[in-house]
Design a protein around this motif. Structure first.
Motif, short mmCIF file in Angstrom:
data_model
loop_
_atom_site.label_atom_id
_atom_site.label_comp_id
_atom_site.label_asym_id
_atom_site.label_seq_id
_atom_site.Cartn_x
_atom_site.Cartn_y
_atom_site.Cartn_z
N UNK A 82 41.93 121.72 32.98
CA UNK A 82 40.57 122.25 33.37
C UNK A 82 39.43 121.10 33.15
N UNK A 83 38.40 121.46 33.51
CA UNK A 83 36.85 120.57 33.07
C UNK A 83 36.37 121.28 32.07
N UNK A 84 35.55 120.52 31.16
CA UNK A 84 34.90 121.20 30.15
C UNK A 84 34.14 122.42 30.50
N UNK A 85 33.56 122.45 31.65
CA UNK A 85 32.86 123.54 32.16
C UNK A 85 33.42 124.96 32.59
N UNK A 86 34.93 124.69 32.65
CA UNK A 86 35.80 125.71 32.94
C UNK A 86 36.25 126.67 31.51
N UNK A 87 35.77 125.68 30.30
CA UNK A 87 36.27 126.35 28.96
C UNK A 87 35.21 127.00 28.15
N UNK A 88 34.15 126.71 28.34
CA UNK A 88 32.92 127.20 27.53
C UNK A 88 31.60 127.18 28.42
N UNK A 89 30.77 127.65 27.73
CA UNK A 89 29.12 127.46 28.20
C UNK A 89 28.56 126.15 28.03
N UNK A 90 27.64 125.75 28.60
CA UNK A 90 26.89 124.45 28.35
C UNK A 90 26.36 124.62 26.72
N UNK A 91 26.37 123.54 26.08
CA UNK A 91 25.91 123.50 24.83
C UNK A 91 24.28 122.79 24.77
N UNK A 92 23.35 123.59 24.06
CA UNK A 92 22.16 122.91 24.08
C UNK A 92 22.20 121.45 22.91
N UNK A 93 21.58 120.49 23.33
CA UNK A 93 21.77 119.12 22.78
C UNK A 93 21.45 119.34 21.47
N UNK A 94 20.53 120.17 20.86
CA UNK A 94 20.32 120.28 19.37
C UNK A 94 21.70 120.94 18.63
N UNK A 95 22.55 121.29 19.53
CA UNK A 95 23.86 121.93 18.80
C UNK A 95 24.84 121.16 19.23
#
Length: 327
Positions: A82-95
């Motif tokens: 998979x690609x990272x975007x297939x495994x989770x939602x995007x992460x805000x840069x602050x977190x």
């Protein structure tokens, strides 16, 4: 014909299918290295059992049958790259946090020359390139293995339903049903069409030149102009991915600021433009590999930056220099 000549003749006959078989296995497995292993296994099996090949089908069809069985065996563990975007939602840069996952997690990039056979027909060439894009191969990984076989053989390689049925030892009705289900699954993920590397017009070439200038100059204002508002940025083997101008630029000016002063050398991966990203060496003498950067372009702007960081694997595969001297 002598035994040596016969062996050399058989080797040559089998070898001419290596590239297209690698493309098939890459779409099935999502891994450049596993695809090459699968094809090598296929050719060895074919060579060893050639005396049993009775010519009831073409040599090409027979090889695809062997390759299919090899891939299905490799997929029995149920792993899906998979690609990272297939495994989770995007992460805000602050977190944002960098958490690496094992190599077997990730869809891998591949050099065009390893998987795209030379074809004269422009329409056929376009299909070949479109179907090795990262987004398309990632979508294929959502399919059960046999549906994957059917979709690739029918939609990508233009086999007849009867030919696929013979390869899988099933019925035409079963093949058509599997194709319908596979199409529905692919439609749900709807991978966006991206611009191919070999048909860039002047506007697209200019876009890439401006991207190189912005990245090497670390000009975030200039870079932002080139990105889609919902552009994505990922860095396998880390599962973090970012989306949108603010988070991408925030990362580049924060943790990513170590990339200031980098150099980008153009290459091609997965049918799309790519760059070898070299980082200033710690000694200050030249540049060392940092990432293979696969670029996705949609409607005149950059929609995805996929930076694959395992350069010990990627740079040799893409025949890229192990370092760059200072100019």
């Amino acid at each position: 014909m002598s035994d040596l000549a016969a062996t050399q003749d058989l080797d040559a006959r089998l070898e001419k299918y290596r590239t297209e078989l690698t493309g098939y296995c890459y779409r099935m497995l999502g891994s450049a290295f596993e695809a090459e292993d699968a094809v090598q296994d296929t050719l060895v099996r074919a060579w060893r059992s050639f005396e049993k090949f009775e010519g009831r089908s073409s040599l090409r069809s027979w090889l695809y049958r062997i390759a299919t069985n090899v891939c299905l065996d490799m997929l029995t563990a149920g792993n899906r790259r998979a690609r990272p975007m297939d495994l989770s939602a995007p992460t805000p840069v602050a977190r944002a946090q960098l958490t690496a996952r094992p190599e077997v997690t990730w869809l891998e990039p591949v050099p065009d020359g390893r998987v795209l056979p030379s074809v004269a027909d422009p329409a056929e060439k376009a299909v070949e390139r479109e179907t090795i894009r990262l987004a398309f191969v990632a979508a294929l990984q959502h399919l059960p293995p046999k549906q994957r076989v059917v979709l690739i053989l029918r939609e990508v390689l233009a086999w007849k339903a009867s030919e696929v049925a013979e390869l899988l030892d099933t019925t035409v009705a079963s093949v058509n049903s599997a194709l319908q289900r596979a199409r529905a699954t692919i439609a749900e993920s709807a991978p966006a069409a991206t611009d191919a590397a070999d048909a860039l017009d002047e506007e697209q070439k200019d876009l890439l030149e401006r991207y190189v200038a912005a990245f090497e100059g670390y000009d975030m204002k200039a870079l932002t102009v080139l990105l889609h508002e919902d552009a994505t940025f990922s860095m396998p083997p880390y599962d973090l991915w970012l989306q949108g101008h603010d988070d991408i630029v925030g990362w580049m000016l924060g943790v990513g600021s170590v990339c200031r002063g980098s150099r980008l050398i153009p290459t091609v991966a997965n049918g799309t433009p790519a760059f070898a990203h070299y980082h200033p060496s710690e000694s200050g003498d030249g540049y060392t590999p940092w990432a293979l950067m696969v670029i996705e372009i949609v409607d005149g702007r950059i929609s995805g930056i996929n930076s694959f960081l395992d350069t010990d694997r990627w740079f040799p595969l893409f025949d890229l220099p192990a370092r760059l001297d200072k100019e």
